[in-house]
Design a protein around this motif. Structure first.
Motif, short mmCIF file in Angstrom:
data_model
loop_
_atom_site.label_atom_id
_atom_site.label_comp_id
_atom_site.label_asym_id
_atom_site.label_seq_id
_atom_site.Cartn_x
_atom_site.Cartn_y
_atom_site.Cartn_z
N ILE A 13 0.83 -1.21 0.00
CA ILE A 13 0.00 0.00 0.00
C ILE A 13 0.86 1.25 0.00
O ILE A 13 0.59 2.21 -0.70
CB ILE A 13 -0.94 -0.02 1.22
CG1 ILE A 13 -2.02 -1.07 1.00
CG2 ILE A 13 -1.56 1.35 1.45
CD1 ILE A 13 -2.93 -1.28 2.17
N ARG A 14 1.95 1.21 0.76
CA ARG A 14 2.83 2.38 0.81
C ARG A 14 3.47 2.65 -0.55
O ARG A 14 3.77 3.78 -0.89
CB ARG A 14 3.91 2.21 1.88
CG ARG A 14 3.38 2.45 3.27
CD ARG A 14 4.46 2.26 4.31
NE ARG A 14 3.96 2.56 5.65
CZ ARG A 14 4.68 2.40 6.74
NH1 ARG A 14 5.91 1.95 6.68
NH2 ARG A 14 4.17 2.69 7.92
N ILE A 16 -7.82 3.90 -0.64
CA ILE A 16 -7.13 2.76 -0.04
C ILE A 16 -7.41 2.76 1.45
O ILE A 16 -7.10 3.72 2.15
CB ILE A 16 -5.62 2.85 -0.31
CG1 ILE A 16 -5.39 2.85 -1.82
CG2 ILE A 16 -4.88 1.70 0.36
CD1 ILE A 16 -3.99 3.24 -2.21
N THR A 71 0.74 4.31 -2.62
CA THR A 71 0.50 5.70 -2.24
C THR A 71 1.74 6.58 -2.39
O THR A 71 1.76 7.71 -1.92
CB THR A 71 0.05 5.79 -0.78
OG1 THR A 71 0.96 5.02 0.02
CG2 THR A 71 -1.33 5.23 -0.59
N ASP A 118 -6.87 0.80 4.96
CA ASP A 118 -6.14 -0.25 5.66
C ASP A 118 -6.85 -0.49 6.99
O ASP A 118 -6.84 0.37 7.86
CB ASP A 118 -4.69 0.21 5.88
CG ASP A 118 -3.75 -0.96 6.11
OD1 ASP A 118 -4.24 -2.08 6.34
OD2 ASP A 118 -2.53 -0.75 6.06
N THR A 140 -10.08 10.98 4.52
CA THR A 140 -9.62 10.12 3.43
C THR A 140 -10.41 10.34 2.14
O THR A 140 -9.84 10.25 1.05
CB THR A 140 -9.77 8.63 3.86
OG1 THR A 140 -9.19 8.48 5.14
CG2 THR A 140 -9.09 7.72 2.87
N SER A 199 1.32 10.89 2.63
CA SER A 199 0.70 10.40 1.40
C SER A 199 0.22 11.59 0.58
O SER A 199 -0.20 11.44 -0.56
CB SER A 199 -0.44 9.44 1.72
OG SER A 199 -1.50 10.11 2.33
N TYR A 237 -6.09 7.81 1.22
CA TYR A 237 -5.43 6.72 1.94
C TYR A 237 -5.76 6.80 3.43
O TYR A 237 -5.55 7.82 4.06
CB TYR A 237 -3.92 6.82 1.70
CG TYR A 237 -3.08 5.84 2.50
CD1 TYR A 237 -3.50 4.54 2.72
CD2 TYR A 237 -1.86 6.24 3.03
CE1 TYR A 237 -2.73 3.65 3.44
CE2 TYR A 237 -1.07 5.35 3.74
CZ TYR A 237 -1.53 4.07 3.96
OH TYR A 237 -0.75 3.19 4.68
#
Lengths: 287, 434
Positions: free
Chosen positions: A30-31, A138, A34, A140, A129, B216, A61
């Motif tokens: 995921i990192r 995304i 992103t 988590d 988000t 991000s 995210y």
């Protein structure tokens, strides 16, 4: 955590479940998506275009390890995070009010984050988000820290976002939410992808040819090719029986054979839960 | 760039709005002024209290020679010293001066009795009177008459002037020394105070886990720079408020004490005095003159430059410490090497102020890690322009370098939780490629 040869295709306007045990490499993946981390090799394509910093506005995210500035007010905090994404002030303010209202949080707009309960903070985090209306969201472990009522509220919002055209990547180990939400899944274990595809197809692939029947009276005289896995009495002469049929048979044949032998109250296929598939695949690879 | 500004704004506003910031910014100058005012008040009230000294002069040489003043009242007693001593508390004087029969070439046995330790000024006054009188007697014995003696007497008050390219300025060694010392100490505190704030800010983001949400959206380097710049702006705000308030408080305080002077004169730089005669004009050495001898604008401008330069240098190092640790408590081991150059600077400041153009002073004002504190200690004494230019250039180069190094370590550190970090890990992070 290094990932090796993980290749995924996430279809647009769907909910994609990224599954895997702790330490499998989900967060690293995921990192990379992103752009928090750079992959040593390989690339991420968004709608056919190589991922770059301009796509940030298109990505929302929600990290697993999340938090907010404790001493900042709800409204200011959301505005700051939205503006970092590149949103202009006026539309940001408008959307913040809409979202806070939607999640029943509008009266908290002037309160400091530290005055909010954990669940409320999570809601604020969720708003942050999705506030900039990203095409790719995304999440988590989005449900950690929520009570069942709030889980349902957030689930509805996720489905709503999908209906509006967003693509959602959803990382979790809570299988019941995968069952109810995901269209596609990918299973990662020990930095490798071990399973990938549409949820229905995967479930179909892992079907066990087992059927469960609720019936009255003890079952006698069934053809030897049908294997009775278990048969237990439930109440008053009723039984719950699980039968496995051979690969060359279909359920109709079994049903026809049963009708002559017993009174059937329920007949259904035993569909493996995502939980079962998850556990069997992971332990299979670990051996 | 736009996003860095957003970070700067947030860092600035959340800090400036804090109650602790407002209270500290407004109260510190008042506290200082109050402290100084209090000391002055104590000093003035102490002076007005007259002390009584009883004198028993068995020698007969000092009859009527002790002149009473506002501070001291001399009272001649004609009685035995032993009775006077036993009746001391009943008599009520603050001191009893006993002069036995003495030989003026060997004046011994003169004693001052008192219940509490006598004031330095009192002793000084008595000694001076005694010495003068004995010297006078000696000279008289040598055959000098009253007229000659009065002619011999000379009084000199040395006026110090400094020669600079822009002309002659009145100078004042104490004021120069004081300014140098105060500005060095101030920059030391500022670097520490705001450097630690950067570190705490980084730890807060890491500990709160908001860091991942933010990076991000923006690059770690942007976040780090935004934080450093925002806190710099907080520091400058505080400094400016302090300067303004100090001037206002001193100015109003002085006008209250009867020193009439336009406070605006103080803010403008002490202009070089036109002619030598103007400088040499006999004027009572007052506080205003003392302050005018210091080029305040120059000192303040260089203060701001060195504060910013030094701050950028240290702030990025503090940011690295913040990114490497999980909580405040773990930061000690990494803070230590950062604070060493600052502490060395403060220790060396004594040498530097005594010899502002010496070797130690020169080199330490060139090395970026020590130059902010040391150079500010040198500036009030006058520093050649080329040295200033070189020092500032090195400082700028220094902070660009540390910011670059810090940025590379920071981007890895902020995402690393729970692992034991040592200097080897930091080096690894620096060379890490993502």
């Amino acid at each position: 955590m290094a990932l090796s040869n993980v290749s995924l295709q996430v279809p647009g306007q769907s909910i994609f479940g990224l599954l895997g045990p702790n330490g499998a490499g989900k967060t690293t993946l995921i990192r990379i998506i992103t752009s928090i981390l750079q992959a040593d090799s390989g690339s991420v394509l968004l709608k056919g275009e190589k991922l770059n910093r301009d796509h940030i506005l298109n990505i929302g995210y929600l990290p697993e390890e999340r938090g907010l500035y404790k001493k900042m007010k709800v409204g200011e905090q959301l505005l700051y995070l939205a503006r970092l994404k590149g949103l202009k002030r006026a539309p940001a303010v408008q959307r913040i009010r809409i979202w806070l209202d939607k999640l029943d949080m509008l009266e908290w707009i002037g309160k400091n984050i530290e005055d909010l309960s954990k669940g409320m903070q999570q809601k604020i985090q969720f708003i942050a988000t999705v506030l900039h209306e990203p095409e790719l969201i995304i999440l988590d472990e989005p449900f950690s820290g929520f009570d069942p009522i709030n889980v349902n509220i957030i689930k509805d919002e996720i489905l709503d976002l999908k209906a509006k055209g967003a693509t959602i990547i959803f990382s979790t180990h809570r299988m019941e939410s995968v069952e109810s939400l995901c269209d596609h899944i990918a299973l990662i274990n020990k930095s490798e992808k071990i399973l990938d595809g549409p949820k229905k197809e995967i479930k179909h692939r892992y079907r066990t040819n087992k059927f469960e029947i609720d019936h009255i009276g003890v079952l006698h005289g069934l053809d030897q090719k049908y294997q009775i896995i278990s048969s237990e009495p439930t109440e008053q002469n009723r039984f719950h029986t699980v039968i496995k049929i051979p690969d060359d048979c279909n359920p109709n044949q079994l049903l026809t054979a049963l009708i002559t032998l017993t009174e059937i109250h329920r007949f259904s296929e035993v569909i493996p839960s995502m939980n079962d598939i998850f556990i069997s695949k992971v332990s299979e690879q670990n051996e | 760039m736009n996003k860095i500004l957003l970070v700067v704004k947030r860092e600035y506003i959340t800090r400036v709005r804090k109650k602790s910031f407002i209270v500290m910014t407004l109260l510190t100058p008042l506290l200082f002024a109050g402290l100084i005012g209090g000391l002055l008040w104590i000093a003035t009230t102490e002076q007005s209290e007259q002390k009584v000294i009883a004198v028993i002069d068995d020698s007969g040489l000092f009859k009527d020679k002790f002149q009473s003043t506002d501070d001291l009242n001399f009272l001649y007693l004609h009685q035995d010293v032993e009775t006077a001593k036993t009746n001391f508390s009943q008599l009520g004087p603050d001191g009893l001066l006993y002069i036995p029969k003495i030989d003026i070439y060997h004046p011994e046995g003169i004693q001052l009795y008192s219940e509490s330790n006598p004031h330095f000024g009192v002793i000084n006054k008595i000694e001076n009177t005694l010495e003068k009188e004995i010297e006078y007697l000696k000279m008289k014995q040598l055959g000098l008459d009253q007229q000659t003696l009065e002619n011999i007497e000379t009084r000199i008050s040395l006026k110090t002037l400094s020669l600079t390219s822009s002309g002659i300025k009145a100078s004042n060694a104490e004021a120069t020394f004081g300014t140098a010392y105060v500005s060095s100490l101030l920059i030391y505190f500022f670097l520490f105070l705001y450097g630690v704030q950067v570190m705490k800010g980084v730890i807060e983001e890491k500990y709160n886990r908001i860091i991942e949400v933010i990076i991000s959206s923006i690059k770690p380097f942007q976040l780090m720079m935004g934080k450093i710049l925002g806190i710099a702006a907080v520091g400058l705000t505080q400094f400016l408020v302090w300067v303004l308030l100090s001037f206002l408080v001193t100015a109003s305080g002085m006008s209250l004490m009867g020193l009439k002077q336009d406070p605006a004169d103080l803010i403008t730089e002490a202009a070089p005095l036109g002619s030598e005669s103007a400088v040499l004009q006999e004027a009572a050495p007052g506080m205003w003159e003392m302050m005018e001898s210091i080029p305040f604008t120059y000192v303040m401008v260089t203060f701001v430059i060195y504060f910013l330069g030094g701050y950028f240098l240290y702030a990025s190092l503090f940011a690295v410490v913040g990114s490497a640790v999980d909580s405040d408590a773990d930061s000690q081991q990494f803070m230590f090497p950062i604070t060493i150059p600052l502490i060395i600077s403060i220790v060396a400041l004594g040498f530097v102020l005594n010899d502002p153009d010496g070797q130690i002073a020169f080199w330490m004002s060139m090395i970026p890690l020590t130059s902010p504190v040391i150079m500010l200690g040198r500036i009030p004494f006058g520093v050649p322009f080329w040295q200033l230019a070189m020092s500032v250039t090195l400082l700028i180069g220094g902070f660009i370098f540390t910011t670059w190094v810090a940025g590379r370590i920071y981007r890895v550190g902020i995402l690393t939780h729970g692992s034991k970090v040592n200097y080897k890990t930091l080096t690894k992070w620096f060379f890490q490629n993502y």
